[in-house]
Design an enzyme around this catalytic site. Structure first.
Site, mmCIF file in Angstrom:
data_model
loop_
_atom_site.group_PDB
_atom_site.id
_atom_site.type_symbol
_atom_site.label_atom_id
_atom_site.label_comp_id
_atom_site.label_asym_id
_atom_site.label_seq_id
_atom_site.Cartn_x
_atom_site.Cartn_y
_atom_site.Cartn_z
ATOM 1 N N HIS A 13 0.928 -1.200 0.010
ATOM 2 C CA HIS A 13 0.035 -0.154 0.048
ATOM 3 C C HIS A 13 0.841 1.266 -0.066
ATOM 4 O O HIS A 13 1.152 1.699 1.018
ATOM 5 C CB HIS A 13 -0.846 0.104 1.313
ATOM 6 C CG HIS A 13 -1.882 1.033 1.352
ATOM 7 N ND1 HIS A 13 -3.033 1.234 1.876
ATOM 8 C CD2 HIS A 13 -1.938 2.362 0.766
ATOM 9 C CE1 HIS A 13 -4.026 2.102 2.054
ATOM 10 N NE2 HIS A 13 -3.026 3.033 1.297
ATOM 11 N N HIS A 15 1.449 4.944 -2.187
ATOM 12 C CA HIS A 15 1.048 5.743 -3.641
ATOM 13 C C HIS A 15 2.475 6.373 -3.873
ATOM 14 O O HIS A 15 3.026 7.088 -3.331
ATOM 15 C CB HIS A 15 0.130 6.838 -3.057
ATOM 16 C CG HIS A 15 -1.154 6.215 -2.679
ATOM 17 N ND1 HIS A 15 -2.432 5.955 -3.286
ATOM 18 C CD2 HIS A 15 -1.609 5.703 -1.185
ATOM 19 C CE1 HIS A 15 -3.325 5.702 -2.483
ATOM 20 N NE2 HIS A 15 -2.878 5.385 -1.232
ATOM 21 N N HIS A 193 -9.124 1.164 -1.205
ATOM 22 C CA HIS A 193 -9.251 1.893 0.042
ATOM 23 C C HIS A 193 -10.704 1.613 0.525
ATOM 24 O O HIS A 193 -11.844 1.922 -0.142
ATOM 25 C CB HIS A 193 -8.971 2.972 -0.294
ATOM 26 C CG HIS A 193 -7.440 3.452 -0.358
ATOM 27 N ND1 HIS A 193 -6.851 3.012 -1.338
ATOM 28 C CD2 HIS A 193 -6.639 4.422 0.182
ATOM 29 C CE1 HIS A 193 -5.564 3.317 -1.406
ATOM 30 N NE2 HIS A 193 -5.639 4.111 -0.324
ATOM 31 N N GLU A 196 -11.130 3.671 5.533
ATOM 32 C CA GLU A 196 -9.804 4.556 6.043
ATOM 33 C C GLU A 196 -10.502 5.661 6.910
ATOM 34 O O GLU A 196 -10.051 5.590 8.287
ATOM 35 C CB GLU A 196 -9.208 5.200 4.759
ATOM 36 C CG GLU A 196 -7.865 6.103 5.239
ATOM 37 C CD GLU A 196 -7.333 6.607 3.885
ATOM 38 O OE1 GLU A 196 -7.886 6.891 2.813
ATOM 39 O OE2 GLU A 196 -6.233 7.216 4.225
ATOM 40 N N ASP A 274 1.747 3.952 2.722
ATOM 41 C CA ASP A 274 0.842 4.956 2.099
ATOM 42 C C ASP A 274 1.401 5.998 1.435
ATOM 43 O O ASP A 274 1.576 5.934 0.262
ATOM 44 C CB ASP A 274 -0.207 5.477 3.265
ATOM 45 C CG ASP A 274 -1.481 5.869 2.830
ATOM 46 O OD1 ASP A 274 -1.935 5.649 1.554
ATOM 47 O OD2 ASP A 274 -2.410 6.178 3.578
ATOM 48 N N ASP A 275 1.902 7.092 1.922
ATOM 49 C CA ASP A 275 2.172 8.417 1.346
ATOM 50 C C ASP A 275 3.543 9.094 2.098
ATOM 51 O O ASP A 275 3.265 9.847 3.172
ATOM 52 C CB ASP A 275 1.218 9.332 1.374
ATOM 53 C CG ASP A 275 0.013 9.025 0.731
ATOM 54 O OD1 ASP A 275 0.145 8.942 -0.800
ATOM 55 O OD2 ASP A 275 -0.778 8.614 1.146
HETATM 56 N N1 LIG Z 1 -4.092 7.600 2.102
HETATM 57 C C1 LIG Z 1 -4.874 8.005 1.088
HETATM 58 N N2 LIG Z 1 -6.298 7.697 1.042
HETATM 59 C C2 LIG Z 1 -6.971 7.945 -0.200
HETATM 60 N N3 LIG Z 1 -6.480 8.327 -1.273
HETATM 61 C C3 LIG Z 1 -5.145 8.357 -1.238
HETATM 62 N N4 LIG Z 1 -4.397 9.021 -2.253
HETATM 63 C C4 LIG Z 1 -3.127 8.980 -1.930
HETATM 64 N N5 LIG Z 1 -2.929 8.493 -0.433
HETATM 65 C C5 LIG Z 1 -4.291 8.393 -0.082
HETATM 66 ZN ZN LIG Z 2 -3.736 4.835 0.451
#
Ligand SMILES: Nc1ncnc2[nH]cnc12
Ligand SMILES: [Zn+2]
Length: 335
Positions: A13, A15, A193, A196, A274-275
Site C-alpha cells: 500500500h 502511492h 481503499h 480509512e 501509504d504516502d
Molecule cells: N491515504 C490515502 N487515502 C485515499 N487516497 C489516497 N491517495 C493517496 N493517499 C491516499
Molecule cells: Zn492509500
C-alpha cells in the site's frame, strides 16, 4: 533510519505520488518551470500538518503539478525504491493515480513508461521486485474511471491490478462495480481503499460490489464482528498504514492503533507506508512505530512480514514468494 537490519517485507500500500519528497518537488518544479505555493522545502514540510484525509489530498494533488515527463516519474520511482530498499522492502506493489495526471494533460503513457523505466531496473539495482496498480479516483465520475481503464489497455503488460482511492466519505465503492467487473475481465487484480475514514460498511461494500482481493486500510473493521469473522474466514489481507492513520487524525496516538487487537482476532494484517513523504516514515518506520507503541512481539512482527508476502500478487512467481518467505523465517532480530 533503522539501526538494525530491517526484516524483509513486501510493501502493498504505497502511492508513488505520495513519495514525492519536498527536495525532489522543488528540483522538478525548477526543471519544469512550475511555481509552487510554498517558498522552500522547510515551508512545504511545515504544511505537512493535516486535519483529515481531504486536507492531505489537497496538497497531494497540488504538488503533483511538478511531475510532467517520463524522466520525472522515473526519478520519483527511483528515489522511492532506494529508500524502500534501505528499509527492508523486497517486493513493492506500487499504486499510481492516472487521472490525477491525465486531467492536467500528462498522457497515461508518460506516467507508465516513466515509472516502468525505474521498475525495470529495480531487481538489479535495489533487490526489489515490483508490480504496478492503477487507482481510480472515487471522487471523480465513474465514466472517468471507465475511460481510464480503456486508456490503460495498451499498457496492461505493465499493470497488475486496479485500486480505488481519494476522498472516501460520501464516495462509497458500489458505483464502481462495472469498472471492477471490466478490470476482472481483463485479468487484473482488484483492491480498494475502504474503511480509512469511513466505517466497516465501506469494507463490506468493497467486498460485495467490487470483489476486492485485499482491503486497503480497513482500520475500523473491529466495529463489525460479522465482518471480522468473514475477513478471518476468507483470510482477506488488510493493508494497514499506521503512521498515515495518526497523521490524518483517524486516531489520536499510535497507542490507540487497533493493529494488535486485529492480529489477535486472526485478521491477515500487513503494515505499509501509504504516502511516506507526507506521513513521516517509510515501511520500517511504520513497523518501528507500531512495535514501540503497541509492544508487538518479534513473533507478531514476523507475522506481519510473512503476511505481506503471502498477500502479494506473486502467483506468477511462486518460487520468488517462497524465497522471500524463507528470508522472513531466517531473519534474526537484533537488540
Ligand atoms: N491515504 C490515502 N487515502 C485515499 N487516497 C489516497 N491517495 C493517496 N493517499 C491516499
Ligand atoms: Zn492509500
Amino acid at each position: 533510519m533503522p539501526t538494525s537490519v530491517p526484516i524483509p517485507k513486501a510493501e502493498l500500500h504505497l502511492h508513488i505520488e505520495g513519495t514525492l519528497e519536498p527536495e525532489l518537488a522543488f528540483a522538478l518544479a525548477a526543471r519544469n518551470g512550475v511555481t509552487l505555493s510554498h517558498d522552500d522545502t522547510l515551508a512545504l514540510r511545515s504544511a505537512f500538518a493535516f486535519q483529515d484525509l481531504q486536507s492531505f489530498l489537497d496538497l497531494y494533488y497540488e504538488l503533483m503539478a511538478v511531475l510532467r515527463t517520463e524522466r520525472d516519474f522515473e526519478e520519483l520511482a527511483d528515489a522511492y525504491l532506494a529508500r524502500a530498499a534501505a528499509q527492508g522492502v523486497r517486493h513493492a506493489e506500487i499504486f499510481f493515480d492516472p487521472q490525477a495526471h491525465t486531467s492536467r494533460g500528462v498522457p497515461f503513457g508518460t506516467v507508465v513508461e516513466g515509472l516502468g523505466r525505474a521498475l525495470d531496473r529495480s531487481v538489479e539495482r535495489y533487490g526489489i521486485s515490483t508490480r504496478l496498480i492503477m487507482c481510480f479516483l472515487r471522487d471523480q465520475p465513474v465514466v472517468s474511471a471507465l475511460a481510464t481503464l480503456a486508456e490503460a489497455e495498451p499498457y496492461l503488460g505493465r499493470i497488475t491490478g486496479v485500486g480505488l482511492d481519494s476522498a472516501e466519505l460520501g464516495n462509497p465503492p458500489g458505483p464502481f462495480r462495472e469498472v471492477y467487473e471490466r478490470a476482472a475481465a481483463l485479468g487484473l487484480h482488484r483492491v480498494a481503499h475502504a474503511g480509512e475514514e469511513g466505517g466497516p460498511e465501506y469494507v463490506t461494500e468493497a467486498l460485495d460490489a467490487l470483489g476486492v482481493e485485499r482491503v486497503d486500510h480497513g482500520r475500523r473493521v473491529l466495529e463489525d464482528p460479522a465482518l471480522v469473522a468473514r475477513l478471518v474466514r476468507e483470510q482477506i489481507p488488510l493493508t494497514l498504514c499506521p503512521l498515515s492513520n495518526v497523521r490524518l487524525r483517524g486516531i489520536d496516538t499510535m497507542e490507540q492503533h487497533p493493529l494488535r487487537d486485529m492480529l489477535d482476532a486472526g485478521l491477515k494484517c500487513t503494515v505499509n507506508s501509504d504516502d511516506p513523504s507526507y506521513f513521516g516514515g517509510y515501511a520500517q518506520d511504520n513497523f518501528d512505530a507500531v512495535r514501540t507503541a503497541l509492544g508487538l512481539t518479534e513473533d507478531q512482527e514476523r507475522t506481519l512480514a510473512r503476511n505481506s508476502f503471502e498477500a502479494a500478487f506473486l502467483e506468477d512467481d511462486e518460487e520468488l514468494r517462497t524465497r522471500y518467505l524463507k528470508a522472513v523465517e531466517a531473519h534474526r532480530f537484533q537488540g
